[in-house]
Every structure is written in structure tokens, then in C-alpha cells.
Design a protein around this motif. Structure first.
Motif, short mmCIF file in Angstrom:
data_model
loop_
_atom_site.label_atom_id
_atom_site.label_comp_id
_atom_site.label_asym_id
_atom_site.label_seq_id
_atom_site.Cartn_x
_atom_site.Cartn_y
_atom_site.Cartn_z
N VAL A 215 0.85 -1.14 -0.17
CA VAL A 215 0.01 0.04 -0.03
C VAL A 215 0.81 1.09 0.09
O VAL A 215 1.81 1.22 0.74
CB VAL A 215 -0.85 0.07 1.18
N ALA B 158 -7.85 7.04 3.26
CA ALA B 158 -7.34 8.32 2.50
C ALA B 158 -5.82 8.66 3.04
O ALA B 158 -5.16 9.25 2.23
CB ALA B 158 -8.14 9.35 2.73
N ARG C 291 -7.48 12.20 -0.60
CA ARG C 291 -7.91 11.01 -1.06
C ARG C 291 -6.76 10.21 -1.80
O ARG C 291 -5.89 10.52 -2.45
CB ARG C 291 -8.86 11.36 -2.22
N ASP C 292 -6.77 8.91 -1.43
CA ASP C 292 -5.76 7.86 -1.91
C ASP C 292 -4.43 8.24 -1.58
O ASP C 292 -3.54 8.29 -2.27
CB ASP C 292 -6.03 7.63 -3.49
N SER D 8 -3.21 11.50 -1.20
CA SER D 8 -2.75 12.94 -1.74
C SER D 8 -3.68 13.74 -1.59
O SER D 8 -5.08 13.67 -1.35
CB SER D 8 -2.93 12.56 -3.36
N ARG E 195 -11.73 -4.19 0.98
CA ARG E 195 -10.59 -4.04 0.36
C ARG E 195 -9.27 -4.38 1.23
O ARG E 195 -9.10 -4.02 2.48
CB ARG E 195 -10.34 -2.58 0.11
#
Lengths: 341, 493
Positions: B11, B35, B208-209, B211, B381
Motif C-alpha cells: 500500500v 485516504a 484522497r488515496d 494525496s 479492500r
């Protein structure tokens, strides 16, 4: 994502075997070094079998203890239970009208019942009142030791029958191993292997075993998932008591008597040491039977090696303590390393 | 913070994240679970080390390698799970780790003075000599804030501070935050609650993700745009349309005169197949205790429970499961999951008997297939089925809890705070799942502290106060004002 799920289910298992393989490599290298220092005496098959015989008793105790420790408990009564079950079994065996295998089986069953019952009593305050097992099993340590002395009158109870000799110091498949010029496997070692195999299957492959881990990891979550946590916790102390009874049986057979002093030495601490060195967490939730075996083996090899290269017996204790600490510290560092990467 | 990056195995948690915090402002940090908010804040607090990037305070670059460093630099963290020693008093907790001493002895007078100064300056209503374990969640949070201030924190990070607070406690917290701002502190405020952001935040940064997506003044950031930026898509309707309950739907759960002292006093209600009943009320009203007693987590003192028309006797959670009751607890980590076990092991824990073969051994192949199906169905996930649940984000952990209960044949689902602390994307998925359950004839009881959720996701709303159901509302009657009035015991509007 779903591809990953399919491809990676073995990762933890691989990790597990990698750890064991790593430990074996380290042990082999150390053994080779010791062997040179001991002029070749260390790696003689006879010597290795000797070590296996020596670790048998603490290893079986450690196997029972492993179940308890994975639930985040502890059983301090096992040493005293070895003493009590040995004395009770010897007394009963002398009174029984059987002989031969029948006598063996009935005597062992008596011991298992006594050990199991003691484990059940150990668990009672733990599951009913949520008392710490450290206290309840410590009380059991004192009670059972006292009972053992009362029943035996403080002296070893000599066995009248000689039916037990084979169990205590007999060997397995003697003619075959002799023909191959190999040392014969002592019967107690066979007992150890059987106990390890049964316990491993119980812990790793059954519902009960899964629940043992779940309780150690999060008892409330396990309870709310419908796990009968009281029953599972009771069972682990019963198993530990029964393992103590098996050790009591083997010692009794070995010495041809049930002595109240048997099991009251370093057995408790070395059994716990084997569990901890074998990677089982005292915090509960993780551990393995095979790890406990390797823990016991490491400690046994260490003692043996120090004897062969004439390390002073007082110094041996110091070395053992350092090794136990080192094993746990290294395991912790390894876990932290894995958590970071 | 500039260019912060951090990777975990498999990740990439953060990539090139930069943010600025001015003194005297509240910066809201918003993003879905996973996030990277928590990781970013842990780096700031010294709990984790960044792979790349720099942190500067007052223009000077600093190196934070331990929580102690962070503390020395004036960074105070208020985690969602408080770090309070319950056996100590409020005062002892406030000075914990920095106790004033005289020689080798504790200087209690000085400790009291210091604690009182902070408490009075901020107008906190906090009894200093009460044991922390006796205080409400809101008061415990005040302790955390006072503790941070006693160490001269100028940068205060609050992770979901309102998640467990009552409305009144939230108001008090906001007043407190305003005072902290006035004193020149900078506050990073992490929240999932859209409605409170305009009230409290000066600027909003969306993550988000791993960033930073956008940073804007709060006044120029309407909630629907925030949500769009968070999830990368527009989410107009939070709540799905509930299908009407069939007129001839059988009663699935019937609870009569349920008593479990002291929190549950004579509770009676029933839920039909295909119906969602919401329990609304203040924290401590007894909502959780009601569902716990139905599930067998606590054993009821008296009362009867029928499931599908059959009277059931519940002496343990096991009995509840046997009767077809699934209880999704409010506290995932404490009660719902064994964090050190794998995703697969957690999913099958409540229904292991399904996977035991004739030799009494667990059939790991079948277990894996069942867990895999659940992981796909709920879109959990996770890098693998063997992943420890500890390493999953909150939303994914909650999905694992749900998967555990969906594996069985439960007909009654008790949801206690099903969406607490999880992001909007996961919330929507959980609502959809609840809808699916009732379409298949299940009955649902939902406890939630989020009023919009109770109102949006219930056919009927029961207002609970002091362990009793004080009023029942149909969907059309259930307005926020009326439900709050009933729950607080004020005159009905």
C-alpha cells in the motif's frame, strides 16, 4: 484485488515456515560449532537421542501450557500436578488387581482424570469470577503439592508391578534400529511425538483450537460471536492438567515409583521458557505447538552442549537465562521489522 | 508538512502530501477511510516515520522521530481512542508524564494549580478530583485536551472528536475550540461529519488515496462539493429509498416487557420482516443496552423475546445466534473483531461449525472459499484473506464484521452504530446492504447517534429515554425536532 486474494493465501504460512527454517539453520550452525568444540561427541546420533529423551518431559508440559498461554492465561500448577498425579497413580497401581497392559491403561486413565480435574478446578474461578489465573493456579500449586506429600507420606511410593518399565525406559523398534546401527528411540520420546502431533492438530485444525486463538486475541469478540468462552477456557486448563498427568506417568514409570518431589524443580519454569522461546506470546492470541517443541529442543541442546564442552554448571544457568531473553528480544525485533516494512 | 510520503507493504499510504496550518485557525482534514489522514497525523505525532518529506514549525525544519519529540515541539494529539488512565483522577491524568515535584515527592498543590488554571482559562466544566472512569466521554475528552495544553501544545490534532459526544457536549467542544483559536493555537480537525465542518473549520483540506486533492476556505466549500472531492464522484442521495413494508409481513422480532437493570426498564416493541426500526436517543439512554439484552450479550432480568413467532430463551450470545439474531456491535475493535486474526478467520468465527468436516477438523478450503465470496460480495479492500484485520481501515473492518454475520442464517439484525467512524463511500455500501437484507425478509433494529441516519434509514423510529421507549414515530411523523424533543424529554414541538 480479487486476483490478489487468490494468489496470496499462503503468505502467512510461508512466513511461518520461513521462520522455522531460519531457526533450524541457526541451530544447525551452532550445533556444528559445538560439535567441533566437543571433538565430535555432540552430533553423535546417540547424543541427539539423549537430548530428545531429556526434553520429553518439559516439552509435554510446555505443550499443555501452550494452550493456556495462547488464551492469555498461565498455569503455574503443572509441576505440582506432575508430583500429585505420579503419587496417586503409583498408589492406585499398587492397589489394582490387574497386571500388564490393563494395569498401564487404567493407571494412566486415573492420572488423566486427576490432572484433568485439577485443571477444571483451576479454571473454575477464572471463568466464573474472572479471577486472574496466576492466582488460582498458584493456589493449586500449593494445594496439590501438599496433597501429594500427604498421600505419599513424604516418601516415594515404589511400584510393585514391573509392567511400567517398558514405558519408562524401554525403546521403540529396538531390533530394527539395532540392526541399522542406530540408537533406539526411547518410548518416552514416542509419547512426546504423539502428544505433539495430537496437540498440533487440535490447535491448528479444529474449532476448539481456533477458539483458543480467538479468546486470546479478543475474548469479548469471541463471546459475542457465540463462542462458549467459559468452556474453551476450562478445556485449556484441563488439557494442561492432563499433560502434567502424562509427564507424571512417564516419570513414575522411569523411576518405578511416584515421588512427591518429582516435578517440583525447574520443570514449571523450563516448560514456560520452552513456550516463550518457541514464539508463543504471553499476551495471548498467537503461538504454536511445533514452536514449543523447538523451544524445548533449543534449551535441551544448549544444556547438552554446555555439558559436553564442560561449562561450569552455575554458569549454565546464566547462559540459559541470557538465551531465553535473547530469543524473546529477537522475536520482538523481528515483529517490529515486519510491522514497519 | 511538505512532500510527505509513506508506504506500507502493498500500500502506498501517502504520496507527496503537503499542508500548512496557521496559528489561530482550524484546518479540517477530510477524506474517506484509508485516504491517509490517520497516517499523516501519526507522522506529525511521531508515532510513525515518513519515508520522504519535511516538517517545519515556525519556519524551522524539525525532525520528529518519537512521540516525545512531537510533544516537545508543542504538538498535541487527541486520538479517537483516548489515552486516559481510568483509575486516576482527572487532575492526575492532566499532569500525567509531567507531574510537578518537590524533591522526589509529588507536588499535589502545584499539580492542582496547573490543572485548574487550564480548566478555568477555557471555562471547562470538569471535576478535577473525579476518577476518569466515572466521567462521561465528553469529560474524558476535556481531560485529553487539558493534558495537551498542560504540555504547552500549540498545534492540536483532533481525530473525530465528536464521534462519541452528545449534541450538548459537541456545542461545548466548539466553544472550547474557539477559545483555543483565540489563544493562537492551530488546530487540525479530522471529521466525517459534513454538517459540522462549516460551523468549525476555517479551511478544509481533502485527502484522497494518499494525496491532497484540494484545499479551500470552508466558506467556499459546500458539503456536496466536499463529498464529491472526497469520493471522486458525486453522491447526491445519502440514503436509499426504503421499500414499504408489506401489509401482511409477519412479525419477525417481538420484544415484550424486557428488563435488564439498571439500563433497560420494561421495553416492548416488534419488528416485521422487511422492516427497519431505528432506536433514537441520547448517549446513555439505554439503546445499546436494549439490543445487547436481545442478543444475549447481557442476560435479561425478565421479559420475553420471540423470533419468527417462536419464544426464545437467551442465556448467552450463542443462544441469540442459534435463534437467528445477528448483533453488529458499536465497538468494532473491542467487541466485533479479533484484530490479530486474519480476515478469513474473523469472517468465519461465528459460524465455524459450517466448515467442520466429518473428522471434526476445519475444512480450510471450504472456509477460504466462503470468506472469499464474502470479501467479493461486500467489496472488502484487503490484500489477501490472510491479512490481519488490524491492518484494515475502519470501513473495511466494519465490512468484515458484517461478513461474519451474513455468513449465517440470521433473520434479525441488530445494528449498533453501524457507520460510526467510517467514510461516506463505505456508509453508502452499508445502507445498500441493509436494504438488501430487508428485501430478503430480514428484520433490522438500528441504533444510531446520527439523527439523519436514524430518520433516513428507518420505517419507524422509537425514541428511547432512561431505558424506556417513550414514543413511537412513523416515518412521516419522524421529524428531527419531534424525535429530539421526545428523546430529551422536553415538551413536544
Amino acid at each position: 484485488m480479487n486476483g490478489l486474494v487468490k494468489n496470496q493465501p499462503a503468505s502467512l504460512l510461508q512466513n511461518y515456515w520461513l521462520r522455522i527454517a531460519g531457526a533450524i539453520v541457526v541451530v544447525i550452525l551452532l550445533m556444528a560449532a559445538v560439535n567441533v568444540a566437543a571433538h565430535g561427541a555432540f552430533l553423535q546420533p546417540g547424543n541427539i537421542v539423549q537430548v530428545l529423551r531429556q526434553i520429553t518431559y518439559n516439552c509435554i508440559l510446555g505443550v499443555g501450557q501452550t494452550f493456556v498461554i495462547i488464551t492469555a492465561g498461565i498455569d503455574l500448577s503443572i509441576g505440582s500436578l506432575v508430583s500429585l498425579t505420579g503419587v496417586v497413580m503409583a498408589t492406585i497401581a499398587n492397589a489394582l488387581p490387574f497386571s500388564g497392559v490393563g494395569l498401564l491403561i487404567v493407571t494412566l486413565l486415573v492420572g488423566l482424570v486427576v490432572g484433568g480435574a485439577a485443571g477444571w478446578i483451576n479454571a473454575l474461578p477464572v471463568v466464573k469470577l474472572n479471577l486472574p489465573p496466576f492466582i488460582t493456579t498458584f493456589a493449586m500449586l500449593e494445594v496439590t503439592l501438599g496433597l501429594s506429600y500427604i498421600i505419599s507420606g513424604g516418601r516415594p511410593v515404589a511400584l510393585r508391578s514391573d509392567a511400567f518399565g517398558g514405558v519408562g525406559y524401554g525403546s521403540f523398534l529396538g531390533p530394527i534400529t539395532n540392526a541399522l546401527h542406530l540408537p533406539s528411540l526411547p518410548i518416552p520420546v514416542i509419547w512426546m511425538i504423539v502428544v505433539i502431533v495430537i496437540a498440533s492438530v487440535l490447535l491448528m485444525r479444529t474449532r476448539f483450537g481456533r477458539y483458543v486463538f480467538a479468546i486470546g486475541g479478543n475474548e469479548e469478540a469471541a463471546r459475542l460471536a457465540g463462542v462458549n468462552t467459559s468452556r474453551v477456557k476450562t478445556m485449556v486448563y484441563v488439557i494442561s492438567g492432563m499433560c502434567a498427568a502424562i509427564v507424571g506417568f512417564l516419570y513414575m514409570a522411569l523411576f518405578s515409583s511416584g515421588s512427591p518431589q518429582t516435578g517440583t524443580g525447574d520443570e514449571l519454569l523450563e516448560a514456560i521458557a520452552a513456550v516463550v522461546v518457541g514464539g508463543t506470546s504471553l499476551m495471548g492470541g498467537q503461538g504454536s505447538i511445533i514452536g514449543t517443541f523447538f523451544g524445548a529442543l533449543l534449551i535441551g541442546l544448549l544444556y547438552n552442549a554446555m555439558n559436553l564442552i564442560h561449562v561450569d554448571s552455575y554458569l549454565q544457568k546464566v547462559v540459559l537465562g541470557v538465551v531465553i531473553l535473547l530469543a524473546v528480544v529477537l522475536d520482538e525485533l523481528r515483529k517490529r521489522y515486519l510491522a514497519r516494512t | 508538512m511538505r512532500g510527505i510520503g509513506k508506504s506500507f507493504p502493498g500500500v502506498r499510504a501517502l504520496s507527496d502530501v503537503s499542508l500548512t496550518l496557521n496559528s489561530g485557525e482550524v484546518l479540517a482534514l477530510v477524506g474517506e477511510n484509508g485516504a491517509g489522514k490517520s497516517t499523516l497525523m501519526k507522522i506529525l505525532a511521531g508515532a510513525q516515520l515518513a519515508d520522504t518529506g519535511t516538517i517545519a514549525i515556525d519556519g524551522k525544519e524539525v525532525h520528529i522521530t518519537s512521540p516525545h519529540d512531537a510533544e516537545t515541539l508543542g504538538i498535541g494529539m487527541i486520538y479517537q481512542e483516548f489515552n486516559i488512565v481510568p483509575q486516576l483522577t482527572a487532575m492526575e491524568n492532566i499532569v500525567l508524564g509531567a507531574e510537578p515535584t518537590r524533591g522526589i515527592f509529588l507536588d499535589e498543590a502545584a499539580a492542582r494549580k496547573r490543572a485548574r488554571a487550564i480548566v478555568e482559562e477555557l471555562g471547562m466544566d470538569l471535576p478535577l478530583d473525579a476518577r476518569a472512569s466515572h466521567l462521561s466521554v465528553g469529560a474524558q475528552q476535556l481531560i485529553e485536551i487539558a493534558k495537551a495544553l498542560s504540555k504547552h501544545a500549540r498545534i492540536i490534532v483532533m481525530d473525530e472528536p465528536t464521534a462519541a459526544l452528545t449534541d450538548r457536549e459537541i456545542d461545548a467542544l466548539f466553544v472550547l475550540i474557539a477559545r483555543l483559536k483565540a489563544n493562537g493555537a492551530g488546530i487540525i480537525y479530522i471529521s466525517h461529519r459534513m454538517e459540522e465542518l462549516p460551523k468549525i473549520a476555517d479551511r478544509i483540506t481533502i485527502l484522497r488515496d494518499g494525496s491532497v486533492i484540494e484545499t479551500r476556505p470552508a466558506s467556499e466549500f459546500p458539503p456536496n462539493e466536499i463529498i464529491r472531492a472526497m469520493v471522486g464522484r458525486s453522491l447526491d442521495a445519502h440514503f436509499p429509498d426504503l421499500p414499504a413494508v408489506a401489509a401482511d409481513a409477519p412479525v419477525m422480532l417481538d420484544v415484550a416487557h424486557l428488563v435488564r437493570r439498571p439500563a433497560v426498564n420494561d421495553v416492548s416493541f416488534s419488528v416485521s420482516a422487511g422492516e427497519i426500526v431505528g432506536l433514537a436517543g441520547l448517549v446513555g439512554a439505554g439503546r445499546t443496552e436494549i439490543v445487547r439484552a436481545i442478543a444475549g450479550a447481557d442476560i435479561p432480568d425478565s421479559g420475553t423475546i420471540h423470533v419468527g413467532g417462536d419464544l426464545i430463551r437467551i442465556r448467552s450470545p450463542h443462544d441469540g445466534i442459534d435463534a437467528g439474531i445477528a448483533f453488529i456491535t458499536e465497538d468494532r475493535k473491542g467487541q466485533g473483531l479479533v484484530l490479530g486474526m486474519s480476515v478469513a478467520e474473523n469472517i468465519t468465527l461465528a459460524h465455524l461449525s459450517q466448515f467442520v468436516n466429518r473428522e471434526l477438523l476445519i475444512d480450510e478450503k471450504r472456509e477460504e472459499i466462503a470468506a472469499e465470496n464474502m470479501v467479493q460480495e461486500l467489496r472488502v479492500r484487503t490484500p489477501s484473506l490472510e491479512q490481519r484485520v488490524r491492518n484494515l481501515s475502519g470501513g473495511n473492518q466494519q465490512k468484515v464484521v458484517l461478513a461474519k454475520w451474513l455468513l449465517g442464517k440470521a433473520r434479525v439484525f441488530l445494528f449498533d452504530e453501524p457507520t460510526r467512524g467510517i467514510d461516506i463511500g463505505a456508509k453508502t455500501e452499508i445502507y445498500a446492504l441493509m436494504l438488501n437484507l430487508i428485501k430478503n425478509g430480514a428484520a433490522i433494529v438500528m441504533v444510531s447517534s446520527e439523527l439523519p441516519e436514524v430518520l433516513g434509514m428507518s420505517h419507524r423510529v422509537l425514541a428511547v429515554r432512561e431505558g424506556r421507549i417513550v414514543r413511537e414515530f412513523s416515518r412521516s411523523e419522524a421529524t428531527p425536532d419531534a424525535v429530539i424533543a421526545a428523546a430529551t424529554g422536553t415538551a413536544a414541538a
